[in-house]
Enzyme design. Structure first.
Site, short mmCIF file in Angstrom:
data_model
loop_
_atom_site.label_atom_id
_atom_site.label_comp_id
_atom_site.label_asym_id
_atom_site.label_seq_id
_atom_site.Cartn_x
_atom_site.Cartn_y
_atom_site.Cartn_z
N ARG A 104 50.30 45.42 31.34
CA ARG A 104 48.97 44.70 31.48
C ARG A 104 47.64 45.51 31.14
O ARG A 104 46.67 45.54 32.00
CB ARG A 104 49.00 44.48 33.13
CG ARG A 104 50.12 43.57 33.57
CD ARG A 104 49.92 41.98 33.15
NE ARG A 104 51.10 41.36 33.77
CZ ARG A 104 52.26 41.27 32.85
NH1 ARG A 104 52.41 41.92 31.80
NH2 ARG A 104 53.32 40.62 33.40
N CYS A 119 49.72 36.60 40.04
CA CYS A 119 49.87 37.91 40.81
C CYS A 119 48.69 38.76 40.98
O CYS A 119 47.83 38.93 40.17
CB CYS A 119 50.96 38.73 40.03
SG CYS A 119 52.49 37.98 40.10
N GLU A 132 45.78 43.57 39.92
CA GLU A 132 45.82 42.74 38.57
C GLU A 132 44.57 42.10 38.48
O GLU A 132 44.04 41.94 37.38
CB GLU A 132 47.00 42.19 38.32
CG GLU A 132 47.39 41.40 37.05
CD GLU A 132 48.78 40.58 36.90
OE1 GLU A 132 49.83 41.44 37.29
OE2 GLU A 132 48.74 39.58 36.27
C1 LIG Z 1 50.02 30.21 38.22
C2 LIG Z 1 49.54 31.40 37.48
C3 LIG Z 1 50.67 32.12 36.86
C4 LIG Z 1 50.47 33.42 36.11
N1 LIG Z 1 51.41 34.10 35.44
C5 LIG Z 1 51.29 35.19 34.68
C6 LIG Z 1 52.16 35.88 33.87
O1 LIG Z 1 53.48 35.53 34.03
N2 LIG Z 1 51.82 36.90 33.26
C7 LIG Z 1 50.67 37.12 33.26
O2 LIG Z 1 50.42 38.22 32.50
N3 LIG Z 1 49.69 36.58 34.00
C8 LIG Z 1 49.90 35.58 34.68
N4 LIG Z 1 48.86 35.04 35.36
C9 LIG Z 1 47.44 35.52 35.44
C10 LIG Z 1 46.47 35.18 34.00
O3 LIG Z 1 46.78 33.71 33.82
C11 LIG Z 1 46.31 35.86 32.72
O4 LIG Z 1 46.10 37.30 33.35
C12 LIG Z 1 45.72 35.28 31.75
O5 LIG Z 1 45.97 35.99 30.61
C13 LIG Z 1 44.17 35.53 32.00
O6 LIG Z 1 43.38 34.77 31.10
P1 LIG Z 1 42.13 34.33 31.57
O7 LIG Z 1 41.40 33.78 30.44
O8 LIG Z 1 42.14 33.25 32.59
O9 LIG Z 1 41.35 35.53 31.89
P2 LIG Z 1 39.85 35.65 33.04
O10 LIG Z 1 40.33 35.75 34.25
O11 LIG Z 1 38.82 34.72 32.39
O12 LIG Z 1 39.62 37.15 32.71
C14 LIG Z 1 40.28 38.20 32.72
C15 LIG Z 1 39.74 39.47 32.30
O13 LIG Z 1 39.80 39.42 30.85
C16 LIG Z 1 38.38 39.52 30.37
N5 LIG Z 1 38.12 38.63 29.28
C17 LIG Z 1 38.49 37.37 29.09
N6 LIG Z 1 38.20 36.78 27.90
C18 LIG Z 1 37.79 37.81 27.42
C19 LIG Z 1 36.99 38.06 25.85
N7 LIG Z 1 36.97 36.94 24.92
N8 LIG Z 1 36.64 39.15 25.71
C20 LIG Z 1 36.72 40.24 26.39
N9 LIG Z 1 37.01 40.27 27.65
C21 LIG Z 1 37.53 38.99 28.03
C22 LIG Z 1 37.32 39.39 31.65
O14 LIG Z 1 36.50 39.76 31.42
C23 LIG Z 1 38.23 39.77 32.48
O15 LIG Z 1 38.22 41.04 33.07
C24 LIG Z 1 48.96 33.65 35.98
C25 LIG Z 1 48.06 33.25 36.61
C26 LIG Z 1 48.12 31.77 37.37
C27 LIG Z 1 47.31 30.96 37.94
#
Ligand SMILES: Cc1cc2nc3c(=O)[nH]c(=O)nc-3n(C[C@H](O)[C@H](O)[C@H](O)COP(=O)(O)OP(=O)(O)OC[C@H]3O[C@@H](n4cnc5c(N)ncnc54)[C@H](O)[C@@H]3O)c2cc1C
Length: 308
Positions: free
Chosen positions: A175, A225, A295
């Protein structure tokens, strides 16, 4: 069509007093004083240049599936990558080069790869959010991490200048992506390399990951998580054994299915979630002496969150 000038494009990109709850999977969060929604790397560059000229910092929101956005007014300008969602690909020999805008949804890219029979993203089954967010957290499961599919990343620095880094120029871990620590870049697009396979073979290896998803509350409003797994252990196990599964604060509760998930089950606030997370962390520390690290990312919070 005549080209729009930078001020004209900015007018289209910037929105004032924008509610953010709809930008997060928890469905909580207050109002951004300034929301910038660039639709491509040119507009991202213009946005960052505009912020820089005013001496403003910013925070990026992708799919908002790993972020806890503060309830009140959020002073820091928010950049949403939602509109930067184009996906293109090319084939050469047995390999597929996939170019994804940072705001493309990982689930759509995953679905495309299964449909076409491209191997390399099977382990992302069920991970919501954007490609950019997945890179920043090196999203993954026991079966793999997104970094393994990355070939290069295009991003913009704080001045808006665009540059590219190859996979090898970036530090990766559990992560962890060094770009997030450097805090210098907004990802505009990601080039991934997948391998030609068959839809049947890809679907078969996806099943392992999907099977495990049954132990997660997928229909609830969560952000996945809340805590990272400590080295060699599972945060879910520690939370469960510390008695967290019975806990709730306001409209937020710990999932009965998986103790590392907090659900918004009754129109909770971000503060409910923050307080509950803190309670869980304290319980694990009291019982096991382990300080769990988050996380999830905190957006727009003032001061030290642990003091809420
Ligand atoms: C039901 C469920 C299941 C999940 N299962 C998993 C799993 O199995 N494994 C896992 O790793 N995660 C999991 N997650 C967590 C999450 O989905 C992941 O971490 C996902 O990759 C986050 O992406 P996001 O675009 O929603 O991030 P956001 O929440 O929008 O952002 C996360 C971070 O990334 C930064 N960021 C986003 N986009 C950019 C960009 N273009 N440039 C620079 N910084 C950026 C943001 O500033 C922030 O710091 C789960 C979530 C849910 C709700």
């Amino acid at each position: 069509m005549p080209q729009q000038s930078a001020p004209e494009r900015l007018e289209k990109i910037i929105r004032r007093d924008a509610p953010l709850a709809g930008f997060t999977t928890w469905g909580v969060g207050g109002t951004a004083k300034t929301l910038l929604s660039p639709a491509d790397r040119g507009e991202l560059s213009i946005s960052l240049g505009w912020l820089r000229s005013r001496g403003l910092d910013y925070y990026v929101v992708g799919g908002g599936s790993n972020s806890l956005v503060f309830d009140g007014e959020i002073d820091v300008p928010i950049i949403s990558t939602r509109l930067m969602d184009t996906v293109t690909f090319s084939r050469e020999g047995g390999s597929i080069t996939l170019t994804c805008g940072a705001g493309a949804l990982l689930k759509d890219v995953f679905a495309l790869s299964v449909r076409e029979g491209w191997s390399g993203l099977e382990f992302t089954a069920g991970i919501p959010g954007s490609v950019g967010g997945a890179i920043m957290g090196n999203a993954g499961t026991r079966e793999g991490e997104i970094s393994s599919a990355v070939r290069r990343i295009e991003m913009a620095d704080r001045t808006g200048s665009l540059f590219t880094l190859d996979r090898g120029g970036i530090g990766w871990g559990y992560r962890r992506c060094s770009l997030a620590e450097d805090g210098i870049a907004v990802i505009s697009s990601v080039v991934m390399e997948l391998r030609e396979s068959t839809p049947e073979a890809v679907a078969k290896s996806v099943r392992v990951t999907l099977e495990r998803r049954k132990s997660q509350p997928l229909s609830a409003r969560t952000a996945g998580c809340v805590f990272k797994n400590p080295e060699g252990d599972s945060a879910g196990r520690l939370l469960e054994e510390a008695g967290c599964k019975d806990l709730s604060v306001g409209g937020a509760r710990v999932s009965e299915i998986h103790a590392n998930f907090i659900e918004n089950y009754a129109d909770c606030t971000a503060m409910d979630i923050a307080r509950l997370a803190k309670l869980c962390r304290d319980k694990v520390y009291e019982k096991f002496g382990v300080a769990l690290s988050f996380e999830i990312k905190f957006v727009g919070w003032r001061g030290d969150f642990m003091e809420v």
